[in-house]
Design an enzyme around this catalytic site. Structure first.
Site, mmCIF file in Angstrom:
data_model
loop_
_atom_site.group_PDB
_atom_site.id
_atom_site.type_symbol
_atom_site.label_atom_id
_atom_site.label_comp_id
_atom_site.label_asym_id
_atom_site.label_seq_id
_atom_site.Cartn_x
_atom_site.Cartn_y
_atom_site.Cartn_z
ATOM 1 N N ASN A 26 1.269 -4.969 -1.911
ATOM 2 C CA ASN A 26 0.222 -4.953 -0.895
ATOM 3 C C ASN A 26 -0.930 -5.853 -1.364
ATOM 4 O O ASN A 26 -1.595 -5.546 -2.355
ATOM 5 C CB ASN A 26 -0.224 -3.491 -0.738
ATOM 6 C CG ASN A 26 -1.403 -3.325 0.175
ATOM 7 O OD1 ASN A 26 -2.179 -4.251 0.396
ATOM 8 N ND2 ASN A 26 -1.553 -2.127 0.700
ATOM 9 N N ASP A 85 -0.819 5.186 -6.491
ATOM 10 C CA ASP A 85 -0.350 5.845 -5.272
ATOM 11 C C ASP A 85 -1.496 6.706 -4.782
ATOM 12 O O ASP A 85 -2.201 7.318 -5.578
ATOM 13 C CB ASP A 85 0.892 6.698 -5.553
ATOM 14 C CG ASP A 85 1.628 7.004 -4.262
ATOM 15 O OD1 ASP A 85 1.921 6.058 -3.507
ATOM 16 O OD2 ASP A 85 1.883 8.188 -3.981
HETATM 17 P P1 IMP Z 1 0.175 4.026 -0.790
HETATM 18 O O1 IMP Z 1 0.293 2.560 -0.642
HETATM 19 O O2 IMP Z 1 1.467 4.777 -0.761
HETATM 20 O O3 IMP Z 1 -0.701 4.424 -1.946
HETATM 21 O O4 IMP Z 1 -0.527 4.485 0.573
HETATM 22 C C1 IMP Z 1 -1.767 5.064 0.590
HETATM 23 C C2 IMP Z 1 -2.161 5.417 2.008
HETATM 24 O O5 IMP Z 1 -3.129 6.463 1.908
HETATM 25 C C3 IMP Z 1 -2.863 4.286 2.719
HETATM 26 O O6 IMP Z 1 -2.013 3.580 3.566
HETATM 27 C C4 IMP Z 1 -3.912 5.034 3.535
HETATM 28 O O7 IMP Z 1 -3.325 5.502 4.690
HETATM 29 C C5 IMP Z 1 -4.242 6.238 2.704
HETATM 30 N N1 IMP Z 1 -5.415 5.965 1.855
HETATM 31 C C6 IMP Z 1 -5.427 5.846 0.507
HETATM 32 N N2 IMP Z 1 -6.669 5.558 0.063
HETATM 33 C C7 IMP Z 1 -7.450 5.494 1.160
HETATM 34 C C8 IMP Z 1 -8.832 5.216 1.349
HETATM 35 O O8 IMP Z 1 -9.620 4.926 0.425
HETATM 36 N N3 IMP Z 1 -9.251 5.235 2.612
HETATM 37 C C9 IMP Z 1 -8.446 5.502 3.663
HETATM 38 N N4 IMP Z 1 -7.155 5.751 3.549
HETATM 39 C C10 IMP Z 1 -6.652 5.753 2.300
#
Ligand code: IMP
Length: 206
Positions: A26, A85
């Site tokens: 990402n 994560d």
């Molecule tokens: P990951 O890439 O699996 O860690 O996905 C984390 C998901 O959690 C993101 O796509 C967001 O939907 C949510 N998320 C994590 N951190 C934040 C934040 O700081 N603000 C808003 N949403 C968050």
């Protein structure tokens, strides 16, 4: 797991010669992590740029998912790897969306729909919620270290603010009236779950 002083030594020793792999495909996350590491003079390389595989997040916890991403990147690259994560936890929804936070938005990454689903499922339920971020470091020799940060607050509807991303427009951190979506990003990055996890990593390793 190795004692912290020795982890710190191992990280500094490796960082002098080789980049740290950021195990994320990402670009937004990569940029944020690079920004956090820049003051420490740590060079980074993204997983996509190195042609590394993107593993499926099959873990049952934030820790499992962060660790599996870091472990795979370290094993494939032979470099120290950092992964994260994160997600939104609503205790009244039994912890949902939790590790499924990104997936609730679907392939179109529709967070308006994901926030509406939170509102519908919550109804009149308890609005307390918190964000979690887990950072995982993995060494190619199998050592691992995990750092967890949380930001507590409550949810408000309808969503407010166009800053930030994901669930930011419905999350009001404790001690503030603005949502993360309305807040100056400099302030958000000081008090966020990711900042808190990174502070633990910094204190242990840098
Ligand atoms: P990951 O890439 O699996 O860690 O996905 C984390 C998901 O959690 C993101 O796509 C967001 O939907 C949510 N998320 C994590 N951190 C934040 C934040 O700081 N603000 C808003 N949403 C968050």
């Amino acid at each position: 797991m190795t004692a912290l002083t020795s982890l710190s030594f191992k990280l500094r020793e490796r960082m002098r010669e080789k980049p740290l792999v950021v195990a994320s495909h990402n670009p937004g996350k990569l940029a944020e992590i690079e920004e956090l590491l820049a003051p420490f003079g740590i060079a980074t390389a993204g997983a996509a740029a190195l042609g590394l595989a993107e593993p499926e997040e099959t873990g049952a916890t934030f820790e499992d998912n962060a660790a599996l991403k870091a472990r795979l990147a370290a094993a494939e690259s032979g470099l120290v790897a950092l992964a994260d994560d994160s997600g939104l936890v609503v205790p009244a929804l039994s912890g949902a969306p939790g590790i499924y936070s990104a997936r609730w938005a679907g392939p179109a990454k529709d967070f308006r729909a994901a926030m509406a689903r939170v509102e519908t499922e919550l109804g009149e339920g308890d609005r307390r919620a918190y964000f979690v971020a887990v950072l995982a470091l993995a060494w190619p020799d199998g050592d691992e270290a995990l750092y967890r940060g949380e930001a507590h607050g409550h949810l408000e509807f309808p969503p407010r603010g166009a800053r930030g991303f994901g669930y930011d427009p419905i999350f009001v951190p404790d001690g503030y009236r603005e949502t993360f979506g309305e807040m100056d990003p400099v302030l958000k990055h000081r008090i966020s779950h990711r900042a808190r996890a990174f502070e633990k990593l910094r204190a242990a390793c840098l």
